[in-house]
Write a protein that holds these residues in place. Structure first.
Motif, mmCIF file in Angstrom:
data_model
loop_
_atom_site.group_PDB
_atom_site.id
_atom_site.type_symbol
_atom_site.label_atom_id
_atom_site.label_comp_id
_atom_site.label_asym_id
_atom_site.label_seq_id
_atom_site.Cartn_x
_atom_site.Cartn_y
_atom_site.Cartn_z
ATOM 1 N N VAL A 71 1.668 -1.772 2.163
ATOM 2 C CA VAL A 71 1.234 -2.767 0.739
ATOM 3 C C VAL A 71 0.551 -1.436 0.191
ATOM 4 C CG1 VAL A 71 0.682 -4.309 -1.077
ATOM 5 C CG2 VAL A 71 2.069 -5.035 1.324
ATOM 6 N N THR A 72 -0.778 -1.028 0.469
ATOM 7 C CA THR A 72 -1.182 0.450 -0.247
ATOM 8 C C THR A 72 -0.172 2.096 -0.693
ATOM 9 O OG1 THR A 72 -3.062 -0.823 0.234
ATOM 10 C CG2 THR A 72 -2.718 1.055 -0.483
ATOM 11 N N PHE A 73 0.464 1.717 0.017
ATOM 12 C CA PHE A 73 1.660 2.523 0.377
ATOM 13 C C PHE A 73 2.585 2.595 -0.622
ATOM 14 C CE2 PHE A 73 5.351 4.531 1.685
ATOM 15 C CZ PHE A 73 5.501 5.832 1.585
ATOM 16 N N VAL A 74 2.425 1.637 -0.820
ATOM 17 C CA VAL A 74 4.004 1.316 -1.661
ATOM 18 C C VAL A 74 3.881 0.776 -2.860
ATOM 19 C CG1 VAL A 74 5.677 -0.458 -1.957
ATOM 20 C CG2 VAL A 74 5.240 0.064 0.122
ATOM 21 N N VAL A 75 2.464 0.438 -3.238
ATOM 22 C CA VAL A 75 2.289 0.095 -5.044
ATOM 23 C C VAL A 75 1.092 1.564 -5.098
ATOM 24 C CG1 VAL A 75 0.053 -0.820 -6.019
ATOM 25 C CG2 VAL A 75 1.144 -1.574 -4.534
ATOM 26 N N GLY A 76 1.341 2.256 -4.201
ATOM 27 C CA GLY A 76 0.530 3.823 -4.818
ATOM 28 C C GLY A 76 1.777 4.960 -5.480
ATOM 29 N N SER A 77 2.670 4.882 -4.233
ATOM 30 C CA SER A 77 3.489 5.358 -4.441
ATOM 31 C C SER A 77 4.372 4.760 -5.886
ATOM 32 C CB SER A 77 4.759 5.197 -3.439
ATOM 33 O OG SER A 77 4.201 5.699 -2.049
ATOM 34 N N LEU A 78 4.606 3.370 -6.097
ATOM 35 C CA LEU A 78 4.709 3.750 -7.219
ATOM 36 C C LEU A 78 4.180 3.879 -8.308
ATOM 37 C CD1 LEU A 78 6.694 0.086 -6.917
ATOM 38 C CD2 LEU A 78 7.402 2.009 -6.836
ATOM 39 N N ARG A 79 3.016 3.258 -8.096
ATOM 40 C CA ARG A 79 1.894 4.469 -9.940
ATOM 41 C C ARG A 79 1.502 5.617 -9.389
ATOM 42 N NH1 ARG A 79 -3.586 0.586 -7.861
ATOM 43 N NH2 ARG A 79 -2.513 -1.575 -9.135
ATOM 44 N N GLU A 80 2.019 6.894 -8.612
ATOM 45 C CA GLU A 80 2.359 7.843 -8.748
ATOM 46 C C GLU A 80 3.708 8.457 -9.933
ATOM 47 O OE1 GLU A 80 2.222 10.139 -5.420
ATOM 48 O OE2 GLU A 80 0.526 9.547 -4.281
ATOM 49 N N ALA A 81 4.449 7.656 -9.021
ATOM 50 C CA ALA A 81 6.265 7.852 -9.474
ATOM 51 C C ALA A 81 6.402 6.831 -11.353
ATOM 52 C CB ALA A 81 6.965 7.027 -9.176
ATOM 53 N N GLY A 82 4.987 6.703 -11.511
ATOM 54 C CA GLY A 82 4.361 5.814 -13.567
ATOM 55 C C GLY A 82 5.003 4.425 -12.846
ATOM 56 N N GLU A 83 4.979 3.659 -12.520
ATOM 57 C CA GLU A 83 5.594 1.948 -12.236
ATOM 58 C C GLU A 83 4.962 1.712 -11.950
ATOM 59 O OE1 GLU A 83 9.312 1.506 -10.556
ATOM 60 O OE2 GLU A 83 10.321 3.815 -10.197
ATOM 61 N N ARG A 84 5.167 0.191 -11.977
ATOM 62 C CA ARG A 84 4.358 -0.705 -11.878
ATOM 63 C C ARG A 84 4.302 -1.940 -10.488
ATOM 64 N NH1 ARG A 84 -0.190 -2.272 -16.432
ATOM 65 N NH2 ARG A 84 0.119 0.602 -17.240
#
Length: 84
Positions: A71-84
């Motif tokens: 979950v931390t990885f997915v959320v972090g990846s989406l944040r880096e991509a500019g999503e929430r």
């Protein structure tokens, strides 16, 4: 997504928490992680590269990988991509 992988084993009623381990608690094998990675790629595209994430881990880290780490990885990846 995880429930669809677990359904293949008839494990629909398994309780999943952030501390649940893929290997020890869910008895998932590496092929199951590949399946999950494919589902993540289908949903998020290149924004969430699960294969790259796993490639950066040692074998022992993969064996003890938890839902919370995913979950931390997915959320972090989406944040880096500019999503929430």
């Amino acid at each position: 997504m995880l429930h669809s992988v677990l359904d293949e084993y008839g494990e629909q009623d398994v309780e999943i928490t952030m501390d649940t381990k893929f290997h020890d608690d869910l008895d998932l094998e590496s092929i199951d992680l590949v399946t999950l990675g494919g589902q993540l790629a289908a949903r998020y595209g290149e924004r969430v590269n699960f294969a790259e994430f796993l490639a950066g881990l040692e074998l022992e880290e993969i064996i003890y990988l938890t839902i919370g780490q995913l979950v931390t990885f997915v959320v972090g990846s989406l944040r880096e991509a500019g999503e929430r």
